[in-house]
Structures are given as structure tokens and as C-alpha cells.
Design an enzyme around this catalytic site. Structure first.
Site, PDB file in Angstrom:
ATOM      1  N   GLY A   1       0.830  -1.198   0.000  1.00  0.00           N
ATOM      2  CA  GLY A   1       0.000   0.000   0.000  1.00  0.00           C
ATOM      3  C   GLY A   1       0.859   1.239   0.000  1.00  0.00           C
ATOM      4  O   GLY A   1       2.006   1.224  -0.454  1.00  0.00           O
ATOM      5  N   SER A   2       0.306   2.313   0.569  1.00  0.00           N
ATOM      6  CA  SER A   2       0.988   3.597   0.500  1.00  0.00           C
ATOM      7  C   SER A   2       2.155   3.670   1.488  1.00  0.00           C
ATOM      8  O   SER A   2       2.163   2.978   2.520  1.00  0.00           O
ATOM      9  CB  SER A   2      -0.011   4.707   0.803  1.00  0.00           C
ATOM     10  OG  SER A   2      -0.519   4.496   2.094  1.00  0.00           O
ATOM     11  N   THR A   3       3.089   4.527   1.168  1.00  0.00           N
ATOM     12  CA  THR A   3       4.239   4.708   2.047  1.00  0.00           C
ATOM     13  C   THR A   3       3.771   5.234   3.403  1.00  0.00           C
ATOM     14  O   THR A   3       4.297   4.834   4.452  1.00  0.00           O
ATOM     15  CB  THR A   3       5.224   5.691   1.389  1.00  0.00           C
ATOM     16  OG1 THR A   3       5.490   5.202   0.071  1.00  0.00           O
ATOM     17  CG2 THR A   3       6.519   5.798   2.157  1.00  0.00           C
TER      18      THR A   3
ATOM     19  N   GLY B   1       2.463   2.434   5.410  1.00  0.00           N
ATOM     20  CA  GLY B   1       3.628   1.585   5.693  1.00  0.00           C
ATOM     21  C   GLY B   1       4.378   2.106   6.914  1.00  0.00           C
ATOM     22  O   GLY B   1       4.798   1.335   7.786  1.00  0.00           O
TER      23      GLY B   1
ATOM     24  N   GLU C   1       5.563  -3.327   0.901  1.00  0.00           N
ATOM     25  CA  GLU C   1       5.705  -3.010  -0.527  1.00  0.00           C
ATOM     26  C   GLU C   1       4.997  -1.690  -0.720  1.00  0.00           C
ATOM     27  O   GLU C   1       3.765  -1.634  -0.623  1.00  0.00           O
ATOM     28  CB  GLU C   1       5.057  -4.085  -1.384  1.00  0.00           C
ATOM     29  CG  GLU C   1       5.792  -5.402  -1.344  1.00  0.00           C
ATOM     30  CD  GLU C   1       4.964  -6.520  -1.953  1.00  0.00           C
ATOM     31  OE1 GLU C   1       5.561  -7.503  -2.378  1.00  0.00           O
ATOM     32  OE2 GLU C   1       3.730  -6.404  -1.992  1.00  0.00           O
TER      33      GLU C   1
ATOM     34  N   CYS D   1       2.190   0.490  -8.751  1.00  0.00           N
ATOM     35  CA  CYS D   1       3.277   1.013  -7.911  1.00  0.00           C
ATOM     36  C   CYS D   1       4.541   1.242  -8.730  1.00  0.00           C
ATOM     37  O   CYS D   1       5.315   2.144  -8.454  1.00  0.00           O
ATOM     38  CB  CYS D   1       3.556   0.054  -6.773  1.00  0.00           C
ATOM     39  SG  CYS D   1       3.814  -1.613  -7.325  1.00  0.00           S
TER      40      CYS D   1
ATOM     41  N   GLU E   1       4.402  10.560  -5.962  1.00  0.00           N
ATOM     42  CA  GLU E   1       3.660   9.515  -6.661  1.00  0.00           C
ATOM     43  C   GLU E   1       2.236  10.001  -6.922  1.00  0.00           C
ATOM     44  O   GLU E   1       1.548  10.440  -5.996  1.00  0.00           O
ATOM     45  CB  GLU E   1       3.608   8.253  -5.806  1.00  0.00           C
ATOM     46  CG  GLU E   1       2.919   7.109  -6.509  1.00  0.00           C
ATOM     47  CD  GLU E   1       2.766   5.883  -5.627  1.00  0.00           C
ATOM     48  OE1 GLU E   1       2.400   6.044  -4.463  1.00  0.00           O
ATOM     49  OE2 GLU E   1       3.009   4.776  -6.132  1.00  0.00           O
TER      50      GLU E   1
HETATM   51  P1  NAP Z   1      -3.271   2.328   1.481  1.00  0.00           P
HETATM   52  O1  NAP Z   1      -4.195   3.407   1.843  1.00  0.00           O
HETATM   53  O2  NAP Z   1      -1.973   2.268   2.164  1.00  0.00           O
HETATM   54  O3  NAP Z   1      -4.088   0.981   1.688  1.00  0.00           O
HETATM   55  C1  NAP Z   1      -3.558  -0.287   1.512  1.00  0.00           C
HETATM   56  C2  NAP Z   1      -4.236  -1.254   2.443  1.00  0.00           C
HETATM   57  O4  NAP Z   1      -3.929  -0.904   3.786  1.00  0.00           O
HETATM   58  C3  NAP Z   1      -5.756  -1.244   2.348  1.00  0.00           C
HETATM   59  O5  NAP Z   1      -6.251  -2.528   2.593  1.00  0.00           O
HETATM   60  C4  NAP Z   1      -6.123  -0.308   3.484  1.00  0.00           C
HETATM   61  O6  NAP Z   1      -7.436  -0.475   3.923  1.00  0.00           O
HETATM   62  C5  NAP Z   1      -5.122  -0.713   4.525  1.00  0.00           C
HETATM   63  N1  NAP Z   1      -4.863   0.289   5.548  1.00  0.00           N
HETATM   64  C6  NAP Z   1      -5.059   1.646   5.491  1.00  0.00           C
HETATM   65  N2  NAP Z   1      -4.700   2.197   6.646  1.00  0.00           N
HETATM   66  C7  NAP Z   1      -4.283   1.208   7.465  1.00  0.00           C
HETATM   67  C8  NAP Z   1      -3.785   1.167   8.798  1.00  0.00           C
HETATM   68  N3  NAP Z   1      -3.649   2.251   9.515  1.00  0.00           N
HETATM   69  N4  NAP Z   1      -3.456  -0.032   9.314  1.00  0.00           N
HETATM   70  C9  NAP Z   1      -3.580  -1.151   8.597  1.00  0.00           C
HETATM   71  N5  NAP Z   1      -4.053  -1.159   7.340  1.00  0.00           N
HETATM   72  C10 NAP Z   1      -4.389   0.002   6.778  1.00  0.00           C
HETATM   73  O7  NAP Z   1      -2.916   2.328  -0.031  1.00  0.00           O
HETATM   74  P2  NAP Z   1      -3.899   2.330  -1.229  1.00  0.00           P
HETATM   75  O8  NAP Z   1      -4.357   3.707  -1.430  1.00  0.00           O
HETATM   76  O9  NAP Z   1      -4.909   1.282  -1.042  1.00  0.00           O
HETATM   77  O10 NAP Z   1      -2.935   1.840  -2.420  1.00  0.00           O
HETATM   78  C11 NAP Z   1      -2.166   2.712  -3.141  1.00  0.00           C
HETATM   79  C12 NAP Z   1      -0.720   2.629  -2.715  1.00  0.00           C
HETATM   80  O11 NAP Z   1      -0.243   1.296  -2.720  1.00  0.00           O
HETATM   81  C13 NAP Z   1       0.181   3.370  -3.664  1.00  0.00           C
HETATM   82  O12 NAP Z   1       1.016   4.233  -2.959  1.00  0.00           O
HETATM   83  C14 NAP Z   1       1.002   2.291  -4.351  1.00  0.00           C
HETATM   84  O13 NAP Z   1       2.234   2.685  -4.767  1.00  0.00           O
HETATM   85  C15 NAP Z   1       1.043   1.224  -3.327  1.00  0.00           C
HETATM   86  N6  NAP Z   1       1.243  -0.096  -3.949  1.00  0.00           N
HETATM   87  C16 NAP Z   1       2.465  -0.674  -3.862  1.00  0.00           C
HETATM   88  C17 NAP Z   1       2.695  -1.902  -4.454  1.00  0.00           C
HETATM   89  C18 NAP Z   1       4.041  -2.595  -4.346  1.00  0.00           C
HETATM   90  O14 NAP Z   1       4.142  -3.775  -4.681  1.00  0.00           O
HETATM   91  N7  NAP Z   1       5.079  -1.942  -3.901  1.00  0.00           N
HETATM   92  C19 NAP Z   1       1.670  -2.541  -5.127  1.00  0.00           C
HETATM   93  C20 NAP Z   1       0.427  -1.903  -5.208  1.00  0.00           C
HETATM   94  C21 NAP Z   1       0.232  -0.682  -4.596  1.00  0.00           C
HETATM   95  P3  NAP Z   1      -8.595   0.455   3.335  1.00  0.00           P
HETATM   96  O15 NAP Z   1      -8.712   0.138   1.911  1.00  0.00           O
HETATM   97  O16 NAP Z   1      -9.753   0.057   4.109  1.00  0.00           O
HETATM   98  O17 NAP Z   1      -8.168   1.871   3.564  1.00  0.00           O
END
Ligand code: NAP
Length: 789
Positions: A257-259, A262, A279, A313, A410
Site C-alpha cells: 500500500g501507501s508509504t 507503511g 511493498e 506502484c 507519486e
Molecule cells: P493504502 O491506503 O496504504 O491501503 C492499503 C491497504 O492498507 C488497504 O487494505 C487499506 O485499507 C489498509 N490500511 C489503510 N490504513 C491502514 C492502517 N492504519 N493499518 C492497517 N491497514 C491500513 O494504499 P492504497 O491507497 O490502497 O494503495 C495505493 C498505494 O499502494 C500506492 O502508494 C502504491 O504505490 C502502493 N502499492 C504498492 C505496491 C508494491 O508492490 N510496492 C503494489 C500496489 C500498490 P482500506 O482500503 O480500508 O483503507
């Protein structure tokens, strides 16, 4: 997009262009949404059951292309997460950790197969819930998800090869938190390796895209995975996700997910002793040199940033172009952008679908506004966006400087920033001027420069411009197998009167099966017109088997030679799938194989069939791995990159042992063909019928005609012909009688045939399963490549 095509076929679009400049537009080709059966409400999948959330809370998941609600989904509270982690811990201790890898593998193979079988349903559901074009979910997300399960299934019983010298141990319960950009594929990425290595999992999908994870849970239920091995809890990250990550019963947290999130997780877990994999985001550089094949590069750039609406990503969101070709590349990109079709994600012609959620759309808009305000020049092709839903057109920025936010942050949307450079060193410096380091692409004709750049660009993955030719995939071919039975009378059809007295004589005689040869995918009789008697140990006549002649053997070698390049040309993954299919088909004919082995006096017919089936599965799993374990890069002095790749030898002759006629043959055939060799196999002389049945199985699998040929006949005649044949590259002498070995040695010397044999004469032995049995029939090629700008 604004062009509306009427009727069927292709119509001139209303482009306003003069008559001769009119463009044509495709008529809509919508995929049917009826393919999926949405439930009104989805519960949590815990301990192998669907359970309502304790607090009874739900949330609505929508279609981002229309903003229409799709379903209500349970929100897991702290108590629900606790139950899921406990179920996973219990399953880990009692049902999964100690299950032999071979058995774990079979569960994963089942999941892979179910994903393939229900691929259309998964693709439509993914597109409905995520907004991505159907052609991407159909051709990328779902096939890759199946491939991940298939790939890791193959590792489950080979971990000692993946981690040589170490005894890998599972950790326990893995908490797996995934984002919305590849909802199903991310689940596969997380679950498949964790399960293969003996961990159990609690998975939390993203709130905006829970539906394919829940359909996957259905598949997991159908695959009869032990309860608790996989649990799926849905709910918001800030609550459900945090409860899960912080739960003391969790041994490892795997997050994509997002940095920003993370960092939250890393802080939350500091000092807890839990393992954590993150990741996170990216701002990948695509670097185009003036000598690059520009048209090819344009396609790569477009794919790199507009695939999945740029919600990737490792999207190539920063384009660095060498100054001398910058104008040319920009013009070509603009022209190409104008051809991208933005719109209904379920339309099979759509290139760019909907942005996944409103929050993400606002983020893209905000960053694009900042680009304009900071002085970059924006280009968006004319396109009409649907009124409802979350949409953003493909966008290019020129006049971008390294300090602009659009060059640093990003965006996670269909927005490309173009920057320029003069020298390779400047390209490296600019590409590395980022806090992200996920991936990079280099476009140049010079292979040495790719390696030079790869050494210097700080990224986890660097793609060179070499474009892999796409190999044609063989279409399914079904050869009608022989279904005739040699032995036994069929049960009397119900309802037919019993015949009495003289009438009994007229009772129907069963049709007898002839045991024919298997050459080039067909079942010819021997051209010699000869056969020999196959007898049971008690002297009963079982069948007449074809007695192959020298010409039959030549035909078989010719068929093998012709088929070998096509077989080797399939991807390793595809070959693995085909071998696995052989196991599936054998499973369906277990009774027949067991009966044949019992007739042949086999020591343990049932076990022989089971081990033979499992042996196909084991070697199928190696198809895409042995090169990785046994090839690889080599350390060399000097500016060279040096790597070794295994290649098949060509045509291999295999002599099956007299004893264990099925397992003995399979144990040598599977490792021989998995790497891309074609084979001519000689069946056990006294017990050829199981080999003939295996030929029937191979004929109805997707093994290409000629890749495997099976001959029956007299060993003492056939072995010298095979050993002396000039177009056979290697011979497996495991089944060659001792008195013929010296002759084989001498004959094989003529064309320097390689001679191999099983490490243990007993095919039930553990030593019969080893990746080295694959490599004894491969050649190793070492490739040298200079490094230099
Ligand atoms: P995100 O907001 O970080 O969410 C990712 C996951 O984490 C979702 O299931 C989210 O749930 C959950 N989450 C959010 N806040 C959390 C917390 N405090 N504790 C535990 N879990 C939590 O990211 P996104 O907006 O879904 O995805 C976009 C990002 O992912 C981009 O920055 C992208 O670069 C990155 N990404 C990286 C890769 C890689 O392989 N490096 C691959 C794909 C995406 P909710 O949906 O309920 O908020």
C-alpha cells in the site's frame, strides 16, 4: 470516445475530419455483467465458514465507473479479527504446518485451477469493483493470479531447493493487508507463498475492492482447504487493518500500500518481534536514449503509465528522454494518446478505465493542478468522459523540472511527466534523484549500456528494452483416445432380462482393446503388422501389443524431432501446466491403471498409480524453477555480465524398466520432458499396457503431438536401434537389461549420445524426485555480455 458507432462492425466516426481523413471507431463490445452473481451482502470468511460481524456493521462497495452500489460488505470489528487470528493459529498448529509439502501443494494447485475455470467471472467482478478495463483483468490480473498459485504450489514440496543449506520453517499466522489497484492479484501474491511455506493467513482486502477477495474465499472453500488456513476479514484499514496488524497472535505482517500507511505500521510494530514486509509506492523512471527503437519505446511508455490507469506502484511516471529525440518522442506520444479509448471498463475495446475511488481522483486532480501552477505544460487528448463515476483523461506534462511536485510525488494515476537529459551519467543522476526505488526502464539498442545503467540506477527492478517475442500458444488439441476395453465384461444394463440357456451364447461380447503404438500424437499399428502376446503372471492372455519395427522407431524419432522446438518454445509455466494436466487425467483413470498393474503382477498397484500421479505434479512444479535453481549469474572479473541458462538437449530415448511399468516410465519421462526435450519411450516388454494407457492420457492432454512417443515391442530388438539412431541426443538406460548395456555404450558413442540412468533403480525411492534428474538431460549455455555506456 465521443464517436458513437452505430450498428454492427466498424463505422466512420463523427470526427469532423475531412472525408479522406475520417477515422474509424470500434462498435461497443461490452462484456456481460450477468456473468457474476452478486450477493446482496457478504459476510466474513472465518474458520472455513461465512459469519456475520459481531457488531453487525456493514459498508457499501460500489462500481467506480457508475458510482452504483454493488453490495453490502461486513465490517470486521476487533472481536471478529480476534476470532479470525485464533482460527488461523489453530489451523496452523493442527492442520497446516505439519502437512507434507506435497499435500499443501495440491490444495494450491486446486485453487489455481479454480481460478482458471472461473476466470471470466473473476475478471468481470474485478472490473466492476475496481474500474479497470476488462481486457486487463481478463488477460493480466486473473491469469497472473492463477499463475502465482500454480508457481508457489510447485515450491511447497521443494523448499530445500529454494533455500539450500537451510531448513525453512513457517512463521505462523500471517496478517496480509492489500491495496485496491490489483485486488485479486495482490491476494494471490500474498497468500500463495505464505500457504506454500506452511503459514496460515488472515487477509484484509482494500475497502473499495473487497469482492474478488471474497470470491477467492469461495474458491478456497470449494477447494476444501482445512478450516482456518485462510480467513478473509473486510473493513476499513484504520480499524480492521490496525486490529489485525497489532494482534499478538500474528507472527508476520505483509503489507502492500501507501508509504504513509507503511510508516504507521512500522511504528506500530516496532519492538513487537513480528516480521514485517512492506511493498510501498514508486516513481519509476523510463529512460529513452536516442538510439532506441522509438516506436517500440512509445508502446512501452504508454503501457508503463496508462496500464491500469497508472494505478501501478511501478508505473513509469517519469519519462527521461535524450534531448536529441525529445521533440520526436513527445509528438509521437501525443498522437498515440489520442488513440487511447477511455470509458466503460466492461467494453472489451477500452484502454483506460475508471479511477478506483473518489479520494484517489481528488489526489490526482490536486497534483495535476500543482503541475500547471508550477509552470509545466499540460496535454490531454480530446475525449468525452462519462458523466457519472470517477474519470481522469490520459495526461502528459512537458517543461517539467526536477523540483516540480509532479516529478517527485507519486500520482498513482494516468499522468506522465517528461524530462530530458544529454548524457548517460545525467540520466542516471536524474533517475536516482527520488526517494523511491522500485523500478526503472532503459530504452537503447546497446545491450552493454542497459547493463551499465542497471548497475547505477537505484531501483529494485530494471527492464531492458529487449522485447520478448510472443510465442504462439498451441490451441487445445484433443485426440480421440481409444476407449475400448481389453478385459472384463461390462455390467449388465439395468432392466434387461436375464438370458437363459442357448440365449446366453448370444450375450454381447465386449469390444477388445488393441494396444497400439503412440507416434506423433496418433495411434498407428506397427508397420510390420506384427504384435506380441502380453500375458499375466498366471498365464492369462491380456492383450496383443504392437511389436514396433525399426521403421516405427525412426518415425517416432522423426516425430519427436519435429515437435521438440514447439514444445521447448512454450513458456516454462505453460509446460508445467500441461504436465499437471497429465496428472489430472491420470487421476480420472486411476481404476484402469490399477487394474492393469494388478494384472501385470505389480507389487502395489494402488501405490504405484498414486506415486506416478504425484510424480507428474512434482515435476510440473519444477518447470519454471529448475533454471532459477541450477542456472543464474556467475561472478566474473572485469566489466562483463555472465549468466548461465539451461537448455533442453533435444530428443531423448527412454527405456522403461520391466518392473514397476508405470512408475518406472513416468519417473524418467517427466524430468526428461519438463525442460523441453521430446521423448521416444520404450514400454516395459512384459507389461506394456499401463504405458499404452499413459499414451492415451497424453493424447488427450495438451502435450503437443510428437513431444512424447511410446513404443511397445521387444526390448532386445528396440534398444540397439534406439541407441544407434543418429538423431537421438541422449538415452536413458534405467530399464536396459544388463546384458545390453555394453552394446548400448558402443552404439551411443557413434554420435556421442549422452547416457543417463536413474540414481536409484527403485522408482519408489525418494531419490527418484530430484531437480538434478532434469539437468542431466539439459545443456548449459553461458552468455557473456559487456558492460559499458
Ligand atoms: P493504502 O491506503 O496504504 O491501503 C492499503 C491497504 O492498507 C488497504 O487494505 C487499506 O485499507 C489498509 N490500511 C489503510 N490504513 C491502514 C492502517 N492504519 N493499518 C492497517 N491497514 C491500513 O494504499 P492504497 O491507497 O490502497 O494503495 C495505493 C498505494 O499502494 C500506492 O502508494 C502504491 O504505490 C502502493 N502499492 C504498492 C505496491 C508494491 O508492490 N510496492 C503494489 C500496489 C500498490 P482500506 O482500503 O480500508 O483503507
Amino acid at each position: 470516445m465521443g464517436e458513437e458507432a452505430r450498428g454492427s462492425g466498424i463505422q466512420p466516426g463523427a470526427t469532423g475530419l475531412p472525408e479522406q481523413g475520417r477515422r474509424f471507431a470500434y462498435a461497443p463490445a461490452p462484456e456481460s455483467r450477468e456473468i457474476v452473481r452478486l450477493r446482496e451482502r457478504y459476510d466474513l470468511f472465518v474458520d472455513g465458514r461465512w459469519v456475520e460481524p459481531k457488531a453487525g456493521r456493514t459498508f457499501t462497495t460500489i462500481d467506480p465507473a457508475t458510482e452504483e452500489p454493488l453490495a453490502e460488505v461486513a465490517e470486521a470489528g476487533e472481536e471478529d479479527v480476534d476470532l479470525a487470528v485464533r482460527a488461523a493459529a489453530e489451523a496452523y498448529e493442527t492442520r497446516w504446518r505439519d502437512l507434507p509439502g506435497k499435500e499443501r501443494a495440491k490444495y494450491l494447485f486446486r485453487i489455481a485451477r479454480a481460478l482458471q475455470e472461473r476466470s471470466r467471472e473473476f475478471a468481470v467482478l474485478e472490473t466492476l469493483n475496481n474500474g479497470k478495463p476488462i481486457k486487463e483483468s481478463r488477460d493480466v490480473d486473473v491469469p497472473l493470479a492463477a499463475a502465482h498459485f500454480f508457481y508457489h504450489a510447485g515450491w511447497a514440496d521443494k523448499l530445500e531447493y529454494a533455500f539450500p543449506g537451510r531448513r525453512p520453517r513457517p512463521l505462523g499466522v500471517a496478517a496480509q493487508i492489500v491495496p485496491w489497484n490489483f485486488p485479486l492479484l495482490m491476494c494471490a501474491w500474498k497468500l500463495a507463498p505464505a500457504l506454500a511455506t506452511g503459514n496460515t493467513a488472515v487477509l484484509k482486502p482494500a475497502s473499495t475492492t473487497p469482492l474478488t477477495a471474497l470470491l477467492l474465499a469461495e474458491v478456497i472453500e470449494e477447494a476444501e482447504l482445512p478450516p482456518g488456513v485462510v480467513n478473509v476479514v473486510t473493513g476499513p484499514g484504520g480499524r480492521t487493518g490496525e486490529y489485525l496488524a497489532r494482534h499478538p497472535g500474528v507472527a508476520k505482517v505483509a503489507f502492500t500500500g501507501s508509504t504513509a500507511v507503511g510508516k504507521v505500521l512500522r511504528r506500530a510494530l516496532a519492538g513487537s518481534g513480528k516480521r514485517l514486509t512492506l511493498e510501498l509506492g514508486g516513481k519509476a523512471a523510463n529512460i529513452v536514449f536516442e538510439d532506441a527503437p522509438i516506436d517500440q519505446a512509445i508502446e512501452g511508455i504508454v503501457n508503463g503509465i496508462f496500464f491500469n490507469q497508472g494505478e501501478v506502484c511501478c508505473a513509469g511516471s517519469r519519462l527521461f528522454v535524450q534531448e536529441s529525440v525529445a521533440d520526436l518522442v513527445t509528438e509521437k506520444l501525443k498522437a498515440r494518446l489520442a488513440t487511447l479509448r477511455v470509458g466503460d471498463p466492461l467494453d472489451k475495446n477500452t484502454d483506460v478505465g475508471a479511477i478506483n475511488n473518489r479520494g484517489q481522483l481528488e489526489k490526482i486532480r490536486e497534483l495535476v493542478r500543482s503541475g500547471v501552477e508550477e509552470g509545466a505544460e499540460i496535454y490531454q487528448p480530446p475525449c468525452e468522459l462519462p458523466e457519472r463515476g470517477f474519470w481522469f483523461p490520459p495526461t502528459l506534462f512537458t517543461n517539467v523540472s526536477m523540483s516540480h511536485r509532479i516529478a517527485r510525488e507519486e500520482i498513482f494515476g494516468p499522468v506522465l511527466s517528461i524530462l530530458t537529459f544529454r548524457t548517460p551519467a545525467e540520466a542516471v543522476e536524474k533517475a536516482n534523484n527520488t526517494e523511491y526505488g522500485l523500478s526503472a526502464g532503459v530504452w537503447t539498442e546497446k545491450g552493454s549500456r542497459i547493463l551499465w545503467m542497471a548497475e547505477r540506477v537505484k531501483a529494485g527492478v530494471v527492464w531492458g528494452e529487449h522485447v520478448q517475442p510472443v510465442r504462439p500458444v498451441r490451441t487445445l488439441r484433443r485426440v480421440q483416445g481409444e476407449r475400448l476395453r481389453a478385459r472384463g465384461r461390462p455390467p449388465r444394463p439395468r432392466g434387461l432380462p436375464r438370458s437363459r440357456g442357448r440365449e446366453a451364447v448370444s450375450e454381447r461380447l465386449p469390444v477388445r482393446r488393441t494396444a497400439k503404438l503412440f507416434i506423433g500424437g496418433a495411434f498407428p499399428r506397427s508397420e510390420s503388422g506384427r504384435s506380441y502376446e502380453v500375458l499375466a503372471p498366471d498365464g492369462r492372455l491380456l492383450a496383443h501389443a504392437a511389436r514396433a519395427s525399426r521403421k516405427d522407431l525412426r518415425d517416432a524419432v522423426r516425430a519427436a524431432r519435429a515437435a521438440q522446438p514447439g514444445w521447448a518454445g512454450l513458456t516454462a509455466y505453460h509446460r508445467g501446466q500441461i504436465l499437471y494436466r497429465v496428472a489430472e487425467l491420470m487421476e480420472g483413470r486411476r481404476g484402469q491403471f490399477e487394474a492393469e498393474l494388478a494384472d501385470a503382477g505389480s507389487r502395489d498397484p494402488r501405490r504405484e498409480v498414486e506415486v506416478a500421479i504425484d510424480r507428474w505434479v512434482w515435476y510440473a512444479g519444477w518447470a519454471d524453477k529448475f533454471a532459477q535453481v541450477l542456472g543464474g549469474t556467475n561472478p566474473v572479473a572485469g566489466p562483463y555480465f555472465n549468466f548461465t541458462v539451461p537448455e533442453p538437449m533435444g530428443v531423448v530415448g527412454i527405456v522403461a524398466p520391466r518392473e514397476d511399468p508405470l512408475l518406472g516410465l513416468v519417473s524418467r519421462l517427466a524430468p526428461a520432458i519438463v525442460s523441453g526435450n521430446a521423448a521416444v519411450a520404450l514400454a516395459s516388454e512384459p507389461a506394456p499396457l499401463p504405458a499404452v494407457s499413459l499414451a492415451e492420457v497424453l493424447a488427450t492432454s495438451d502435450v503437443p503431438p510428437g513431444a512424447v512417443n511410446i513404443l511397445t515391442g521387444l526390448t532386445a530388438e528396440l534398444v540397439p536401434w534406439l541407441a544407434g539412431h543418429m538423431d537421438v541426443n541422449a538415452i536413458d538406460v534405467t530399464g536396459v537389461p544388463a546384458d545390453l548395456l555394453a552394446q548400448v555404450d558402443e552404439l551411443a558413442t557413434e554420435n556421442m549420445k549422452r547416457i543417463v540412468r536413474a540414481p536409484d533403480a527403485d522408482p519408489f525411492s525418494e531419490r527418484a524426485e530430484s531437480p538434478y534428474e532434469i539437468t542431466v538431460l539439459t545443456e548449459f549455455k553461458t552468455v557473456w555480455h559487456p558492460i559499458g555506456a
